[in-house]
Scaffold this motif. Structure first.
Motif, PDB file in Angstrom:
ATOM      1  N   MET A  46       0.836  -1.202   0.000  1.00 53.04           N
ATOM      2  CA  MET A  46       0.000   0.000   0.000  1.00 53.04           C
ATOM      3  C   MET A  46       0.873   1.256   0.000  1.00 53.04           C
ATOM      4  O   MET A  46       2.102   1.162   0.095  1.00 53.04           O
ATOM      5  CB  MET A  46      -0.928  -0.002   1.214  1.00 53.04           C
ATOM      6  N   LEU A  47       0.213   2.417  -0.077  1.00 57.61           N
ATOM      7  CA  LEU A  47       0.941   3.673  -0.196  1.00 57.61           C
ATOM      8  C   LEU A  47       1.561   4.091   1.127  1.00 57.61           C
ATOM      9  O   LEU A  47       1.092   3.736   2.207  1.00 57.61           O
ATOM     10  CB  LEU A  47      -0.010   4.766  -0.678  1.00 57.61           C
ATOM     11  N   THR A  48       2.649   4.875   1.018  1.00 56.35           N
ATOM     12  CA  THR A  48       3.283   5.456   2.196  1.00 56.35           C
ATOM     13  C   THR A  48       2.616   6.790   2.521  1.00 56.35           C
ATOM     14  O   THR A  48       1.773   7.277   1.769  1.00 56.35           O
ATOM     15  CB  THR A  48       4.776   5.683   1.947  1.00 56.35           C
ATOM     16  N   MET A  49       3.013   7.405   3.651  1.00 54.21           N
ATOM     17  CA  MET A  49       2.471   8.714   4.026  1.00 54.21           C
ATOM     18  C   MET A  49       2.718   9.747   2.927  1.00 54.21           C
ATOM     19  O   MET A  49       1.832  10.519   2.561  1.00 54.21           O
ATOM     20  CB  MET A  49       3.101   9.191   5.337  1.00 54.21           C
ATOM     21  N   ARG A  50       3.949   9.761   2.412  1.00 58.68           N
ATOM     22  CA  ARG A  50       4.297  10.730   1.367  1.00 58.68           C
ATOM     23  C   ARG A  50       3.480  10.483   0.111  1.00 58.68           C
ATOM     24  O   ARG A  50       3.001  11.436  -0.529  1.00 58.68           O
ATOM     25  CB  ARG A  50       5.789  10.653   1.062  1.00 58.68           C
ATOM     26  N   GLU A  51       3.302   9.228  -0.246  1.00 54.71           N
ATOM     27  CA  GLU A  51       2.532   8.906  -1.455  1.00 54.71           C
ATOM     28  C   GLU A  51       1.061   9.292  -1.299  1.00 54.71           C
ATOM     29  O   GLU A  51       0.430   9.736  -2.252  1.00 54.71           O
ATOM     30  CB  GLU A  51       2.670   7.417  -1.769  1.00 54.71           C
ATOM     31  N   TYR A  52       0.524   9.130  -0.079  1.00 54.67           N
ATOM     32  CA  TYR A  52      -0.845   9.565   0.165  1.00 54.67           C
ATOM     33  C   TYR A  52      -0.978  11.073  -0.032  1.00 54.67           C
ATOM     34  O   TYR A  52      -1.962  11.574  -0.589  1.00 54.67           O
ATOM     35  CB  TYR A  52      -1.283   9.192   1.583  1.00 54.67           C
ATOM     36  N   PHE A  53       0.025  11.811   0.431  1.00 59.32           N
ATOM     37  CA  PHE A  53      -0.012  13.271   0.290  1.00 59.32           C
ATOM     38  C   PHE A  53       0.057  13.671  -1.186  1.00 59.32           C
ATOM     39  O   PHE A  53      -0.709  14.527  -1.643  1.00 59.32           O
ATOM     40  CB  PHE A  53       1.138  13.897   1.066  1.00 59.32           C
ATOM     41  N   TYR A  54       0.978  13.072  -1.930  1.00 59.95           N
ATOM     42  CA  TYR A  54       1.092  13.394  -3.355  1.00 59.95           C
ATOM     43  C   TYR A  54      -0.180  13.007  -4.106  1.00 59.95           C
ATOM     44  O   TYR A  54      -0.627  13.720  -5.014  1.00 59.95           O
ATOM     45  CB  TYR A  54       2.296  12.667  -3.957  1.00 59.95           C
ATOM     46  N   LYS A  55      -0.777  11.897  -3.711  1.00 61.61           N
ATOM     47  CA  LYS A  55      -2.018  11.467  -4.359  1.00 61.61           C
ATOM     48  C   LYS A  55      -3.149  12.461  -4.071  1.00 61.61           C
ATOM     49  O   LYS A  55      -3.965  12.763  -4.939  1.00 61.61           O
ATOM     50  CB  LYS A  55      -2.410  10.074  -3.864  1.00 61.61           C
ATOM     51  N   SER A  56      -3.182  12.983  -2.829  1.00 64.14           N
ATOM     52  CA  SER A  56      -4.203  13.976  -2.483  1.00 64.14           C
ATOM     53  C   SER A  56      -4.004  15.265  -3.281  1.00 64.14           C
ATOM     54  O   SER A  56      -4.970  15.918  -3.672  1.00 64.14           O
ATOM     55  CB  SER A  56      -4.180  14.271  -0.982  1.00 64.14           C
ATOM     56  N   LEU A  57      -2.722  15.627  -3.536  1.00 66.00           N
ATOM     57  CA  LEU A  57      -2.451  16.806  -4.358  1.00 66.00           C
ATOM     58  C   LEU A  57      -2.973  16.613  -5.784  1.00 66.00           C
ATOM     59  O   LEU A  57      -3.561  17.537  -6.374  1.00 66.00           O
ATOM     60  CB  LEU A  57      -0.944  17.088  -4.385  1.00 66.00           C
ATOM     61  N   LYS A  58      -2.772  15.428  -6.329  1.00 65.82           N
ATOM     62  CA  LYS A  58      -3.269  15.138  -7.676  1.00 65.82           C
ATOM     63  C   LYS A  58      -4.792  15.208  -7.716  1.00 65.82           C
ATOM     64  O   LYS A  58      -5.375  15.778  -8.650  1.00 65.82           O
ATOM     65  CB  LYS A  58      -2.780  13.769  -8.127  1.00 65.82           C
ATOM     66  N   ASN A  59      -5.447  14.645  -6.718  1.00 61.96           N
ATOM     67  CA  ASN A  59      -6.904  14.687  -6.669  1.00 61.96           C
ATOM     68  C   ASN A  59      -7.420  16.117  -6.525  1.00 61.96           C
ATOM     69  O   ASN A  59      -8.402  16.506  -7.161  1.00 61.96           O
ATOM     70  CB  ASN A  59      -7.430  13.840  -5.508  1.00 61.96           C
ATOM     71  N   PHE A  60      -6.728  16.898  -5.683  1.00 62.20           N
ATOM     72  CA  PHE A  60      -7.135  18.289  -5.501  1.00 62.20           C
ATOM     73  C   PHE A  60      -6.957  19.077  -6.795  1.00 62.20           C
ATOM     74  O   PHE A  60      -7.801  19.908  -7.152  1.00 62.20           O
ATOM     75  CB  PHE A  60      -6.321  18.927  -4.381  1.00 62.20           C
ATOM     76  N   ALA A  61      -5.847  18.827  -7.498  1.00 63.45           N
ATOM     77  CA  ALA A  61      -5.620  19.506  -8.782  1.00 63.45           C
ATOM     78  C   ALA A  61      -6.702  19.131  -9.786  1.00 63.45           C
ATOM     79  O   ALA A  61      -7.177  19.985 -10.557  1.00 63.45           O
ATOM     80  CB  ALA A  61      -4.238  19.138  -9.321  1.00 63.45           C
TER      81      ALA A  61
END
Length: 227
Positions: free
Chosen positions: A1-16
């Motif tokens: 599964m994703l790491t903390m950093r990957e979750y954050f980057y994924k949230s940035l992509k979703n927000f964009a």
């Protein structure tokens, strides 16, 4: 599964993705408005401004549903939901802080109240008041009567603020006053542990602010789309 950093980057992509979608919708809205008949020209834009609060709340709800659905999918497929929740927690906290700060910034600037030219403390019983032995300043300022032929309602948007003796903002309320009719332009009421006021747009009875204001009032005073 994703790491903390990957979750954050994924949230940035979703927000964009959400932000781009909103921009596209706004451009489409403006384009449709542009091709309307002359008598309806700018009607959609004006309607959007008139119902900005409702539109903003709808968008916020949509964003929450979107991220809630994403989180649900993760928990449903994760081998250890509690571990995934722990890794997502920093990202959730960061976005909540960002939303709160942006809400404070925009909420503190909105309203259009002009205390220099439209100060209604004398008319509506504002000024320095004492509650439980402490002094508070109640300011009631207007923004000008809405005389627009498109959405004019003859009511003036006013802003009521409660400040402590050091000038710090403790509570804020925005409502409308109807100057030319009855009921209308009722002064605020001062009671032992609260102050009351009337919103002439709704006319659903008196509203109140607990005195002294609570910590929820402090937060509410700094949030966007909250009256």
């Amino acid at each position: 599964m994703l790491t903390m950093r990957e979750y954050f980057y994924k949230s940035l992509k979703n927000f964009a993705l959400i932000l781009v979608s909103i921009i596209v919708l706004v451009l489409v809205w403006i384009a449709i408005d542009w091709f309307l008949p002359r008598r309806f020209h700018n009607g959609l834009v004006l309607a959007s401004v008139r119902f900005a609060k409702q539109i903003g709340l709808t968008l916020l709800l949509g964003i929450l549903v979107f991220f809630g659905y994403k989180a649900f999918k993760i928990f449903k497929t994760a081998e250890s939901p509690s571990q995934e929740f722990f890794k997502m927690t920093p990202t959730v906290i960061i976005w909540l802080v960002v939303v709160f700060l942006v809400g404070m910034l925009i909420g503190g600037q909105r309203g259009g109240a002009d205390c220099r030219n439209n100060n209604y403390n004398e008319k509506l019983n504002g000024g320095v008041k004492v509650f439980d032995g402490k002094k508070y300043t109640i300011n009631i300022c207007g923004s000008g009567v809405n005389n627009s032929p498109f959405f004019g309602d003859g009511m003036e948007a006013v802003q009521l603020t409660v400040l402590n003796e050091h000038g710090a903002l403790l509570a804020r309320r925005r409502y409308k006053v109807f100057w030319d009719g009855k009921p209308g332009h009722e002064p605020i009421g001062i009671e032992k542990d609260k102050l009351t006021y009337y919103d002439d747009e709704d006319q659903d009875g008196p509203r109140s602010v607990t005195m002294p204001p609570t910590w929820l009032d402090w937060i509410r005073a700094r949030l966007l789309f909250v009256d």
